[in-house]
Enzyme design. Structure first.
Site, PDB file in Angstrom:
ATOM      1  NE  ARG A   1      -2.387  -0.602   3.682  1.00  0.00           N
ATOM      2  CZ  ARG A   1      -3.016  -0.211   4.780  1.00  0.00           C
ATOM      3  NH1 ARG A   1      -4.241   0.234   4.699  1.00  0.00           N
ATOM      4  NH2 ARG A   1      -2.437  -0.264   5.958  1.00  0.00           N
TER       5      ARG A   1
ATOM      6  CB  THR B   1      -2.519   7.260  -2.267  1.00  0.00           C
ATOM      7  OG1 THR B   1      -1.772   6.053  -2.525  1.00  0.00           O
ATOM      8  CG2 THR B   1      -1.736   8.438  -2.785  1.00  0.00           C
TER       9      THR B   1
ATOM     10  CG  ASP C   1       5.368  -4.757  10.663  1.00  0.00           C
ATOM     11  OD1 ASP C   1       6.231  -5.134   9.830  1.00  0.00           O
ATOM     12  OD2 ASP C   1       4.960  -3.590  10.751  1.00  0.00           O
TER      13      ASP C   1
HETATM   14  N1  URA Z   1      -3.203  -4.405   7.079  1.00  0.00           N
HETATM   15  C1  URA Z   1      -2.841  -4.865   8.301  1.00  0.00           C
HETATM   16  O1  URA Z   1      -1.890  -5.622   8.433  1.00  0.00           O
HETATM   17  N2  URA Z   1      -3.555  -4.464   9.362  1.00  0.00           N
HETATM   18  C2  URA Z   1      -4.612  -3.637   9.268  1.00  0.00           C
HETATM   19  O2  URA Z   1      -5.216  -3.325  10.283  1.00  0.00           O
HETATM   20  C3  URA Z   1      -4.965  -3.173   7.981  1.00  0.00           C
HETATM   21  C4  URA Z   1      -4.253  -3.573   6.908  1.00  0.00           C
END
Ligand code: URA
Length: 208
Positions: free
Chosen positions: A103, A107, A202
């Site tokens: 992502r 944006t 993570d």
């Molecule tokens: N991606 C994630 O890992 N956690 C979220 O809360 C939203 C997107």
């Protein structure tokens, strides 16, 4: 299509462990895989079975078998990888594709950097995997890429979904059935699911 939400005390229990910020990477990975197995059971409720003749120790009988060659699992990198083993527990012969997307932090738009799927994907039912269905942007794009290859049947499996993500996928791809273990409240202003479990990637890989 209305999303299918797993509703089971065992799932609730496992989700609590996943959401808890004190849960470490090892337990997180194990439980994400277990929930993926449950999602797979639900997603395969409509699986077509072939008939074979077998012999039990007692007698001959006609019995049902799954056509394992009908499926492809496609995790969206990198968090989707945490669900693959859970599904392979159930269908060990499924083929696996990978879609790499991240992502844009500002944006929140998905950017594709990797796409590799089985050659005969158009003959398979595709089960897309992403543990967090947040804005739905990545999911919508991933589904569009898969459809471009001629795939007719796609299911989307996520562990936690936000209403925003469900709405986006359902509006853009009404033919795709979504399965999730929990439907949470909303997204915060940086696109995280609330209450959610934080950044799934993570937490799986211990990168933060
Ligand atoms: N991606 C994630 O890992 N956690 C979220 O809360 C939203 C997107």
């Amino acid at each position: 299509m209305e999303p299918i939400i797993l509703n089971h005390p065992l799932i609730e229990h496992k989700l609590t462990i996943l959401r808890d910020k004190t849960t470490g990477t090892k337990a997180f990975r194990e439980i994400a895989g277990e929930i993926a197995t449950f999602l797979c059971y639900e997603a395969l409720k409509d699986a077509e079975l072939n008939e074979v003749e077998i012999e039990t120790p007692i007698t001959k009988m006609k019995a049902k078998v799954l056509n394992e060659d009908k499926y492809a699992f496609v995790p969206i990198l990198r968090a989707g990888m945490s669900m693959v083993d859970g599904l392979l527990n159930v269908i060990p012969n499924a083929k696996i594709g990978h879609i790499g997307m991240y992502r844009n932090e500002e944006t929140l738009m998905p950017i594709e950097y990797y796409f590799k799927v089985p050659k005969d994907i158009e003959n398979r039912e595709v089960i897309l995997l992403d543990p967090m269905l947040a804005t739905g942007g990545t999911g919508v794009d991933a589904i569009a890429q898969i459809k471009k290859r001629g795939v007719k049947k796609i299911k989307f499996l996520s562990i936690i979904a936000a209403p925003e993500g469900i709405e986006k996928i359902t509006k853009t791809h009404p033919d795709v059935q979504i399965y999730c273990a929990a439907l949470d409240e909303h997204l915060n202003d940086v696109g995280y699911i609330v209450p959610g479990l934080g950044d799934a990637g993570d937490r799986i890989y211990g990168t933060k």
